[in-house]
Motif scaffolding. Structure first.
Motif, PDB file in Angstrom:
ATOM      1  N   PRO A 154      35.203  60.629  16.749  1.00 58.40           N
ATOM      2  CA  PRO A 154      36.138  60.742  15.611  1.00 58.40           C
ATOM      3  C   PRO A 154      37.580  60.438  15.970  1.00 58.40           C
ATOM      4  O   PRO A 154      38.335  59.922  15.144  1.00 58.40           O
ATOM      5  CB  PRO A 154      35.966  62.207  15.164  1.00 58.40           C
ATOM      6  N   VAL A 155      37.985  60.754  17.212  1.00 63.75           N
ATOM      7  CA  VAL A 155      39.361  60.448  17.626  1.00 63.75           C
ATOM      8  C   VAL A 155      39.587  58.944  17.636  1.00 63.75           C
ATOM      9  O   VAL A 155      40.616  58.441  17.181  1.00 63.75           O
ATOM     10  CB  VAL A 155      39.644  61.054  19.016  1.00 63.75           C
ATOM     11  N   VAL A 156      38.603  58.205  18.145  1.00 68.71           N
ATOM     12  CA  VAL A 156      38.714  56.746  18.216  1.00 68.71           C
ATOM     13  C   VAL A 156      38.714  56.126  16.828  1.00 68.71           C
ATOM     14  O   VAL A 156      39.553  55.279  16.497  1.00 68.71           O
ATOM     15  CB  VAL A 156      37.567  56.179  19.082  1.00 68.71           C
ATOM     16  N   GLN A 173      40.472  68.193  28.399  1.00 59.32           N
ATOM     17  CA  GLN A 173      40.252  66.758  28.258  1.00 59.32           C
ATOM     18  C   GLN A 173      40.871  66.161  27.004  1.00 59.32           C
ATOM     19  O   GLN A 173      40.837  64.941  26.821  1.00 59.32           O
ATOM     20  CB  GLN A 173      38.749  66.472  28.266  1.00 59.32           C
ATOM     21  N   GLU A 174      41.425  66.964  26.114  1.00 57.27           N
ATOM     22  CA  GLU A 174      41.984  66.422  24.877  1.00 57.27           C
ATOM     23  C   GLU A 174      43.149  65.477  25.162  1.00 57.27           C
ATOM     24  O   GLU A 174      43.299  64.446  24.503  1.00 57.27           O
ATOM     25  CB  GLU A 174      42.428  67.559  23.959  1.00 57.27           C
ATOM     26  N   VAL A 175      43.977  65.831  26.136  1.00 59.44           N
ATOM     27  CA  VAL A 175      45.088  64.950  26.493  1.00 59.44           C
ATOM     28  C   VAL A 175      44.553  63.622  27.022  1.00 59.44           C
ATOM     29  O   VAL A 175      45.066  62.549  26.711  1.00 59.44           O
ATOM     30  CB  VAL A 175      45.998  65.625  27.535  1.00 59.44           C
ATOM     31  N   TYR A 176      43.503  63.719  27.812  1.00 62.10           N
ATOM     32  CA  TYR A 176      42.893  62.510  28.360  1.00 62.10           C
ATOM     33  C   TYR A 176      42.308  61.630  27.256  1.00 62.10           C
ATOM     34  O   TYR A 176      42.470  60.404  27.256  1.00 62.10           O
ATOM     35  CB  TYR A 176      41.845  62.923  29.385  1.00 62.10           C
ATOM     36  N   PHE A 177      41.648  62.242  26.267  1.00 60.93           N
ATOM     37  CA  PHE A 177      41.097  61.479  25.155  1.00 60.93           C
ATOM     38  C   PHE A 177      42.205  60.767  24.384  1.00 60.93           C
ATOM     39  O   PHE A 177      42.091  59.578  24.048  1.00 60.93           O
ATOM     40  CB  PHE A 177      40.323  62.403  24.202  1.00 60.93           C
ATOM     41  N   MET A 178      43.269  61.490  24.095  1.00 60.95           N
ATOM     42  CA  MET A 178      44.381  60.878  23.363  1.00 60.95           C
ATOM     43  C   MET A 178      45.037  59.772  24.183  1.00 60.95           C
ATOM     44  O   MET A 178      45.501  58.758  23.641  1.00 60.95           O
ATOM     45  CB  MET A 178      45.403  61.955  22.986  1.00 60.95           C
ATOM     46  N   ILE A 227      40.037  52.229  15.650  1.00 57.77           N
ATOM     47  CA  ILE A 227      39.264  51.524  16.680  1.00 57.77           C
ATOM     48  C   ILE A 227      37.783  51.690  16.358  1.00 57.77           C
ATOM     49  O   ILE A 227      37.335  52.775  15.974  1.00 57.77           O
ATOM     50  CB  ILE A 227      39.578  52.088  18.072  1.00 57.77           C
ATOM     51  N   CYS A 228      37.045  50.612  16.505  1.00 57.19           N
ATOM     52  CA  CYS A 228      35.616  50.629  16.180  1.00 57.19           C
ATOM     53  C   CYS A 228      34.783  50.702  17.449  1.00 57.19           C
ATOM     54  O   CYS A 228      35.162  50.151  18.481  1.00 57.19           O
ATOM     55  CB  CYS A 228      35.236  49.386  15.380  1.00 57.19           C
ATOM     56  N   ILE A 229      33.661  51.359  17.325  1.00 62.60           N
ATOM     57  CA  ILE A 229      32.737  51.521  18.447  1.00 62.60           C
ATOM     58  C   ILE A 229      31.600  50.523  18.271  1.00 62.60           C
ATOM     59  O   ILE A 229      30.818  50.608  17.322  1.00 62.60           O
ATOM     60  CB  ILE A 229      32.210  52.953  18.512  1.00 62.60           C
ATOM     61  N   ALA A 230      31.539  49.550  19.190  1.00 64.48           N
ATOM     62  CA  ALA A 230      30.501  48.520  19.111  1.00 64.48           C
ATOM     63  C   ALA A 230      29.127  49.097  19.431  1.00 64.48           C
ATOM     64  O   ALA A 230      28.122  48.691  18.842  1.00 64.48           O
ATOM     65  CB  ALA A 230      30.836  47.374  20.057  1.00 64.48           C
ATOM     66  N   PHE A 231      29.068  50.026  20.352  1.00 62.97           N
ATOM     67  CA  PHE A 231      27.806  50.632  20.729  1.00 62.97           C
ATOM     68  C   PHE A 231      28.088  51.967  21.411  1.00 62.97           C
ATOM     69  O   PHE A 231      29.179  52.215  21.900  1.00 62.97           O
ATOM     70  CB  PHE A 231      26.996  49.728  21.669  1.00 62.97           C
ATOM     71  N   THR A 232      27.083  52.805  21.419  1.00 64.57           N
ATOM     72  CA  THR A 232      27.102  54.066  22.158  1.00 64.57           C
ATOM     73  C   THR A 232      25.850  54.117  23.011  1.00 64.57           C
ATOM     74  O   THR A 232      24.734  54.053  22.483  1.00 64.57           O
ATOM     75  CB  THR A 232      27.141  55.264  21.197  1.00 64.57           C
ATOM     76  N   LEU A 233      26.039  54.212  24.314  1.00 59.03           N
ATOM     77  CA  LEU A 233      24.906  54.206  25.238  1.00 59.03           C
ATOM     78  C   LEU A 233      24.839  55.537  25.969  1.00 59.03           C
ATOM     79  O   LEU A 233      25.789  55.935  26.631  1.00 59.03           O
ATOM     80  CB  LEU A 233      25.031  53.065  26.241  1.00 59.03           C
ATOM     81  N   ARG A 234      23.710  56.201  25.811  1.00 56.78           N
ATOM     82  CA  ARG A 234      23.454  57.438  26.554  1.00 56.78           C
ATOM     83  C   ARG A 234      22.659  57.075  27.819  1.00 56.78           C
ATOM     84  O   ARG A 234      21.535  56.569  27.721  1.00 56.78           O
ATOM     85  CB  ARG A 234      22.691  58.440  25.696  1.00 56.78           C
ATOM     86  N   ILE A 235      23.280  57.336  28.953  1.00 61.00           N
ATOM     87  CA  ILE A 235      22.667  56.965  30.226  1.00 61.00           C
ATOM     88  C   ILE A 235      21.489  57.896  30.505  1.00 61.00           C
ATOM     89  O   ILE A 235      21.663  59.115  30.622  1.00 61.00           O
ATOM     90  CB  ILE A 235      23.686  57.047  31.378  1.00 61.00           C
ATOM     91  N   PRO A 236      20.281  57.367  30.610  1.00 61.60           N
ATOM     92  CA  PRO A 236      19.123  58.243  30.862  1.00 61.60           C
ATOM     93  C   PRO A 236      19.093  58.717  32.306  1.00 61.60           C
ATOM     94  O   PRO A 236      19.812  58.205  33.164  1.00 61.60           O
ATOM     95  CB  PRO A 236      17.927  57.317  30.568  1.00 61.60           C
ATOM     96  N   GLU A 237      18.271  59.714  32.541  1.00 51.25           N
ATOM     97  CA  GLU A 237      18.133  60.216  33.898  1.00 51.25           C
ATOM     98  C   GLU A 237      17.451  59.160  34.775  1.00 51.25           C
ATOM     99  O   GLU A 237      16.581  58.410  34.325  1.00 51.25           O
ATOM    100  CB  GLU A 237      17.305  61.508  33.914  1.00 51.25           C
ATOM    101  N   LEU A 238      17.904  59.122  35.992  1.00 50.10           N
ATOM    102  CA  LEU A 238      17.392  58.143  36.939  1.00 50.10           C
ATOM    103  C   LEU A 238      16.287  58.767  37.790  1.00 50.10           C
ATOM    104  O   LEU A 238      16.506  59.755  38.471  1.00 50.10           O
ATOM    105  CB  LEU A 238      18.541  57.650  37.825  1.00 50.10           C
ATOM    106  N   TYR A 239      15.091  58.189  37.709  1.00 51.92           N
ATOM    107  CA  TYR A 239      14.020  58.638  38.586  1.00 51.92           C
ATOM    108  C   TYR A 239      13.060  57.472  38.807  1.00 51.92           C
ATOM    109  O   TYR A 239      12.998  56.523  38.043  1.00 51.92           O
ATOM    110  CB  TYR A 239      13.266  59.844  38.016  1.00 51.92           C
ATOM    111  N   TYR A 240      12.327  57.575  39.892  1.00 52.39           N
ATOM    112  CA  TYR A 240      11.452  56.475  40.282  1.00 52.39           C
ATOM    113  C   TYR A 240      10.277  56.362  39.308  1.00 52.39           C
ATOM    114  O   TYR A 240       9.772  57.349  38.789  1.00 52.39           O
ATOM    115  CB  TYR A 240      10.946  56.683  41.709  1.00 52.39           C
TER     116      TYR A 240
END
Length: 786
Positions: free
Chosen positions: A158-160, A120-125, A165-178
């Motif tokens: 760190p690559v970004v 995935q390093e190529v993809y990140f770059m 480039i600045c990161i406005a936010f970082t969102l960790r998607i929680p697990e989906l359950y009822y």
């Protein structure tokens, strides 16, 4: 049964077995399990693989001839680790072709897992290159709240940031359950941000479904749609299909994905029809039934491949085996090559041992061969193993477009190719990109602050990210040629900033020319002075035998008039572009000629004093009367100045030069004096002579006589000294061509002062009062002195 996942595996297996011809005398079989994204179902499937009978009893085999060789799986990272925990007990090879299996790279206690998804390093770059290309510097990162997401954020952040480039936010998607409350709250808080319009999403099937549901809930509850540019990670197989099904079409339209380059790309312009075709093929190829024997605790939907089945068309077959299934093909080919190599090695050992029969390789014996086999793949291009034994690949950048009839097509708009020295080659065709409708077909902006235009530079705010800045105009004399410049820089010496300070323009070369108004005025004034001096000289030549001309040494008058005439003429050397010859003559000729003129005036003054003193009875001054004293004074005083100028020319002569800095936007062409000390030495010597002359004339101003020339000399020297005393501060306070104009004006004013004060009264008497031009009048004394 989901034929969408089953058929690619079946046809890839058939293609490898039929065309590679690796194991002509060995029949390979396969079992395919669906775990329904459930941990318990996954464990049951693994136990079933390891069990030989109907019951889930590992290591128990009741007459079965089928031996498990390797396990291929395309699950998420958590499920992969769950499978590895069980298979590692048996040292069973586990080939993981899931896109997120790079998380397993950080698990050293799982040595029997082989990762088949591209590095995935190529993809990140490539993502960073894309962000910089479109100047998107205020972005959001979304990733699942698991090990896969944590690795993505830990690697990508760190690559970004390193790329500015600045990161406005970082969102960790929680697990989906009822039953989960406030499930959409995190998405709402970041989704409504107006400045951040680019979201980079990297996740698995669970998080993809969660993000799609989150967006739907936000838009349904708030009753509005917020347009964003979605850049998804490398999507394969089920993840890609979940993305296309779960996300609304207005979010898919204009989004981007990075896909492994393929020779035959799947066409999604009629995706639903393609799914229907796969279902028909699957139903014709498999016979499925539910199995639950009385003594078994398992309940499975079992499907067996029919011996006679319909062969799909070549187009459909290529679609099945193209973009989304190449990792499956690579994984199966890897196992086939490793088994072939292990079987050959086992046969060689049997022949050397003189034993009959052929022993089948055990699963643990495949590991040395799995680590060294590099299978080829004709379904993809740009795929290879890197120096770390990881699968590396080049990527296509695709733009997802939804047509008016709601069909989804992908348009290749660029590529990311790995180069030497950990660099990537990024190409993109911006003209063919289709943006989402809410951007009005224009390039979206995703920045914390507006760009700083050329002519200004970024001013970092204290305590704010680097991408949130103010813009400060470039200071005088500096420019910035690009947007968002970090600093302003100066132009080359021969250029200067334009009005907007966004680029440099050539400086104007200036000098005191004949054509400009100031030059014309000074030229006219100089010409009038030359004509006036010539007229006075002509009068004195015409009336050379008159008493007034003879008085005070006629030769000194001629020397003074010629010196004044030359000083006026040499003023023309100060006009025009400086040349080497004119620079050499300007100051030296001026200094010598003026020294001769002042020496002549001094000689006249001394002659007046000596003549009065010699008129007394018994005076010894009579022997000094005559031309010898005057000639000596002129010659000796002038010789000193000639010596100074000769030394000046010999050591540091003047030369043409250009001043780049004194005048903004202009290059002043001038004569460099070579030695400022020698220039002021010559000027100071002239001042010294003028001071002596003024002192002597001032003391002799009251000598008796009808016409005492000492009075005229006193006044003329007062004018001369006043001009040159004011010249020094005026010369030092001006710049460029005006310095030259000040010196020309000083030469003209001082010379005109000598000419007017000494000679004009005489011309008045010669021309208008000739009856006073007699010897008797000149010898008469004032009544006050009688």
């Amino acid at each position: 049964m989901k034929y969408l996942e089953l058929l690619p595996f079946m046809f890839a297996f058939e293609k490898i077995y039929k065309y590679l011809n690796l194991l002509p005398n060995i029949t390979l079989g396969y079992n395919i399990y669906e775990n329904y994204v459930n941990a318990r179902m996954t464990s049951d499937a693994v136990i079933d693989l390891l069990s030989g009978g109907q019951k889930n009893v590992p290591n128990y085999s009741c007459g079965g001839q089928n031996k498990l060789l390797a396990v291929l799986e395309g699950t998420d990272s958590e499920t992969s680790k769950q499978i590895s925990t069980i298979l590692s007990i048996y040292k069973m090879p586990q080939i993981s072709y899931s896109v997120d299996n790079h998380v397993l790279k950080d698990e050293p206690h799982l040595p029997f897992v082989y990762r088949m998804a591209p590095n995935q390093e190529v993809y990140f770059m490539g993502i960073v290159k894309m962000l910089l290309h479109f100047r998107w510097t205020w972005i959001g990162l979304l990733a699942p709240d698991n090990a896969q997401g944590e690795r993505f954020l830990r690697t990508m952040t760190p690559v970004v940031i390193k790329s500015g480039i600045c990161i406005a936010f970082t969102l960790r998607i929680p697990e989906l359950y009822y039953g989960r409350r406030n499930f959409y709250s995190p998405m709402y808080s970041i989704y409504t941000q107006r400045k951040c319009n680019v979201f980079i999403y990297h996740g698995d099937m669970h998080s993809t479904m969660a993000v799609g549901i989150l967006i739907k809930n936000v838009e349904k509850r708030e009753n509005f749609i917020v347009g964003k540019v979605w850049i998804t990670a490398v999507l394969h197989d089920v993840n890609l299909r979940v993305f296309l099904r779960v996300f609304e079409t207005h979010h898919i339209h204009g989004s981007f994905s990075f896909l492994t380059q393929a020779k035959l790309n799947t066409n999604y312009d009629n995706f639903n029809s393609f799914i229907s075709t796969l279902s028909n093929i699957g139903e014709g190829a498999f016979h499925c039934f539910y199995s639950n024997p009385g003594l078994s605790i398992k309940l499975w939907e079992r499907c067996r491949e029919k011996e006679e089945r319909e062969v799909p068309s070549q187009d459909v077959l290529e679609m099945i085996l193209s973009q989304d299934s190449h990792t499956i093909y690579n994984s199966m080919q890897l196992v086939a090559h490793a088994f072939c190599a292990a079987s050959s090695s086992s046969s060689d050992r049997m022949l050397k041992g003189s034993r009959l029969g052929r022993q089948k390789p055990q699963p643990w014996q495949l590991h040395p061969f799995l680590r060294n086999v590099h299978p080829s793949n004709d379904s993809t291009k740009g795929s290879y193993f890197d120096e770390n034994k990881d699968m590396a690949a080049d990527f296509d950048i695709v733009n997802w477009v939804v047509t008016p009839n709601q069909s989804i097509i992908k348009v290749k708009v660029g590529s990311v190719e790995r180069q030497a020295a950990a660099e990537v080659k990024f190409t993109i065709d911006q003209d063919i990109i289709v943006w989402a409708k809410w951007f009005n077909k224009t390039l979206p902006q995703s920045r914390c602050t507006e760009s700083c235009l050329p002519g200004s530079a970024k001013l970092i705010k204290e305590g704010e990210p680097l991408c949130c800045f103010d813009c400060s105009p470039c200071v005088e004399g500096t420019i910035s040629t690009q947007e968002d410049s970090t600093h302003c820089h100066r132009c080359p010496e021969y250029q200067h900033p334009n009005k907007n300070r966004d680029h440099c323009i050539p400086k104007h070369m200036i000098f005191l020319s004949y054509e400009e108004p100031l030059g014309i005025l000074l030229n006219i004034l100089t010409l009038l002075c030359v004509l006036t001096t010539s007229f006075v000289l002509g009068i004195f030549i015409k009336y050379l035998d008159t008493p007034l001309v003879k008085a005070n040494n006629r030769d000194l008058s001629y020397i003074l008039l010629i010196s004044l005439l030359l000083s006026f003429l040499f003023s023309f050397l100060f006009f025009g572009e400086p040349q080497k010859g004119t620079c050499l003559l300007r100051q030296t000729a001026f200094s010598i000629i003026f020294s001769i003129a002042v020496s002549s005036v001094l000689a006249k003054t001394v002659t007046v004093v000596v003549a009065f003193m010699a008129s007394k009875p018994g005076s010894r001054m009579r022997k000094w009367l005559g031309k010898s004293l005057a000639n000596f004074i002129v010659f000796s005083c002038s010789s000193i100045q000639v010596g100074i100028c000769t030394l000046w020319l010999g050591i540091t002569p003047p030369f043409p030069d250009s001043d780049m800095h004194s005048q903004p936007g202009e290059i002043v062409l001038q004569c460099n004096e070579g030695s400022v000390a020698m220039f002021y030495a010559a000027l100071g010597y002239m001042g010294f002579l003028a001071a002596i002359c003024f002192t002597v004339a001032f003391l002799a101003r009251k000598l008796p006589g009808a016409f005492n020339e000492a009075k005229l000399i006193t006044f003329s020297m007062l004018v001369f000294c006043s001009v040159w005393v004011s010249f020094v501060p005026a010369y030092l306070s001006t710049k460029g061509k005006y310095m030259v104009a000040v010196q020309i004006f000083s030469i003209l004013a001082s010379s005109l002062g000598l000419l007017g004060c000494i000679f004009l009264p005489k011309c008045y008497l010669i021309l208008l009062r000739p009856h006073l031009n007699t010897k008797e009048q000149l010898m008469a004394k004032h009544q006050e002195g009688m």
